[in-house]
Design an enzyme around this catalytic site. Structure first.
Site, PDB file in Angstrom:
ATOM      1  N   TYR A   1       0.856  -1.190   0.000  1.00 60.57           N
ATOM      2  CA  TYR A   1       0.000   0.000   0.000  1.00 60.57           C
ATOM      3  C   TYR A   1       0.886   1.232   0.000  1.00 60.57           C
ATOM      4  O   TYR A   1       1.950   1.230   0.613  1.00 60.57           O
ATOM      5  CB  TYR A   1      -0.875  -0.019   1.251  1.00 60.57           C
TER       6      TYR A   1
ATOM      7  N   SER B   1     -20.819  -3.261  -1.181  1.00 59.43           N
ATOM      8  CA  SER B   1     -19.667  -2.997  -0.314  1.00 59.43           C
ATOM      9  C   SER B   1     -20.052  -1.968   0.742  1.00 59.43           C
ATOM     10  O   SER B   1     -21.111  -1.347   0.662  1.00 59.43           O
ATOM     11  CB  SER B   1     -18.504  -2.458  -1.154  1.00 59.43           C
TER      12      SER B   1
END
Lengths: 384, 384
Positions: free
Chosen positions: A73, A189
């Site tokens: 990330y 989601s």
């Protein structure tokens, strides 16, 4: 494979201490189910001036947190050696996992006037290391959550990532008016559900794309209950008749905003439903496939494609803008327009040994990586 | 296959008339090498009030013109039956080809004060039908080209499509400062060459991507002579070392603007070279492949993708803005900062019959479709 438990540089403290502070830590990047360790550390001393001690009540385990542990990330965690189990000459350096979480102020350092013991706070810094019981933090690194009996712990704990992503994507790219249309994929989601609710609160209409599944009817019903105007599966999206159907729904009004967390061919099909001067905003890539679009959409329909990353938003906005955002979201929540996300709480109990707790955390992370959780996972590490 | 020559609805006029006006026309969409016909029509009468008669000096045959004839372009031509060979009760309706061109005013209608016979003009309307000798046009549908001995016919004839596309793409998306970098593919195209020159005139540095070819060194030299800072082939672009090379060139400065007329994997590779907050502007799709980009570029590098279409620009801007644009371009040309594009002039001679002329035009269009021209093709239909 490196394990913190076998690291000679790691000082461990007996879990039989009167009060146990604990954290989920890692010494180097890697597979969370192999590098994460639950560590007991000494109780915090009284907070130094201009800082507070906080105790975390609930800390989400977001998919991006896994990528941070893996080291893939863009945001890197900060080492925590000076706060937990300080080593000699920096020999013991590790990270505490977790970016988001709700904490309660437990002690105030000198000079802190804006907070009181008992206040709920959230972290202003990225990668603050929220998978812990107690931490000492600078008073300027936290934001007080408005007091409200109507706000649940789970709502406050998830206030910094998903709802703001939904809120800002609906505001920052197209000046939408009540009655305008938005189309999104990954509608089930956490962000997707927030989009449905915030859009409905703004009077916007939504077309929501989801995967086909055995309990489809149930999910469609659930999303409609949240405020979804229409729900389509990706199979229905790929059918040629979808264009006519959507035209019928919108009365031919151009859809100006599309929100994408999937990628691949289903997103191409979604982009084709956008009207003239449409904006497609990507905030996720669950299909792990590129965004692939006919160039004619850009040239002749004036499509613009953006990305959205809430972390960037925070890094570029003032504290005042951040407070306003939080207040707007808390208002939506207390007005019952934005529901507590579906969640499961993983509790690390007081009487579990660090080894048992480590096992539990690793298994949880593995399950999340494998996509076995359909809902938000919140970590609660019990402490005295 | 329909041919205008076999159409009973088509009135044909003898090419032995004292003075022949001619145009390249088509009655329905299709393959230009089959549907286009050169047609002789009667000399224009004196222009009605508020209109002028013009004679075209040079008219480009742009790739988009072919798409218009094929009927696959979003802009549709207007029928020309009232201007050329008027039919009975609308039975004879056809289109005149051509969107761009330089014309000379030959006669003024009453009330036209802003123009004089002999003025050079370009068309304000899209698809004005420029593949012709003489047309009657409304005085408000044309724009006078500044008088300048330094301006070539070919420069003035190509003033409305390629140079403005290059000029506006360099201005409308990123506020670039002298010393900033731009990367583009298809750098040898007419727009690409204009980008190189206009960028150089603004003090911008360019990285220019082209296809490998036998005479590569020569082309690199040519583009560098135009002002290209660096030239790379797509093969070099796909090499892993390219990132280091580009970093060395730019000194690590982020490239904020990319211009794309290709698509496919080479464009993906180009997009990866853009820095934080980069903008990728697509104005063509020569590879006939989609734009395919990793979603991470949008989310974490804040990439934005746009399209550019000069026709849209014209439709959304005022006449004043349009005049300013033209003056800026003419200034660049007369200051020798923007060269006459490489071109070939196809002449339809007075003594060629319509059949011969039709054959020549069809062959030319076929060659352009097949990509056999490396340069701009300009049509000149001779008339008295």
């Amino acid at each position: 494979m490196f394990s913190l438990l076998r690291s000679s540089s790691l000082r461990r403290f007996s879990s039989s201490a009167i009060r146990a502070d604990r954290a989920v830590v890692y010494a180097q990047n890697g597979d969370p189910s192999q590098v994460l360790t639950v560590l007991t550390y000494p109780n915090l001393p009284q907070p130094p001036p201009n800082s507070v001690n906080v105790q975390f009540l609930l800390s989400p385990i977001n998919p991006a947190d896994i990528n941070v542990v893996e080291g893939v990330y863009p945001t890197k965690p900060t080492r925590a050696d000076t706060l937990i189990a300080p080593g000699k000459n920096g020999e013991c350096q590790f990270f505490v996992g977790g970016n988001e979480g709700l904490a309660r102020v437990t002690a105030l350092g000198a000079g802190v006037n804006s907070l009181a013991v008992g206040d709920w706070v959230i972290m202003l810094k990225q990668q603050a290391g929220t998978w812990a019981t107690d931490r000492n933090v600078s008073a300027t690194d936290i934001l007080k959550v408005p007091n409200s009996e109507d706000l649940t712990e789970a709502q406050a704990a998830t206030l910094t990532v998903n709802p703001p992503t939904a809120y800002n994507m609906l505001s920052d790219f197209v000046a939408l008016q009540s009655g305008d249309w938005v189309i999104q994929n990954g509608a089930n989601s956490a962000v997707g559900q927030a989009v449905i609710q915030i859009a409905a609160a703004k009077g916007l209409k939504t077309i929501n794309l989801i995967r086909d599944r055995p309990d489809l009817e149930q999910l469609v019903q659930k999303l409609e209950n949240l405020g979804a105007t229409h729900v389509l599966t990706y199979d229905q999206l790929s059918d040629k008749s979808v264009r006519e159907k959507v035209k019928e729904w919108t009365g031919g009004k151009a859809i100006r905003l599309g929100l994408n967390c999937v990628g691949g061919k289903d997103t191409t099909a979604m982009a084709r439903l956008l009207g003239e001067d449409g904006h497609l905003v990507s905030y996720g890539a669950m299909a792990k496939q590129p965004l692939s679009l006919p160039i004619s959409l850009f040239i002749f329909k004036n499509l613009t494609c953006h990305g959205f990353w809430q972390s960037r938003w925070y890094s570029q906005r003032s504290l005042g803008e951040r407070e306003t955002l939080m207040k707007n979201l808390v208002n939506l929540m207390t007005e019952k327009k934005l529901d507590t996300p579906e969640h499961e709480i993983i509790v690390v109990k007081m009487d579990e040994s660090d080894e048992q707790a480590t096992q539990k955390v690793r298994e949880t992370l593995q399950a999340i990586s494998g996509g076995r959780y359909g809902k938000k996972v919140l970590l609660k590490i019990e402490s005295a």
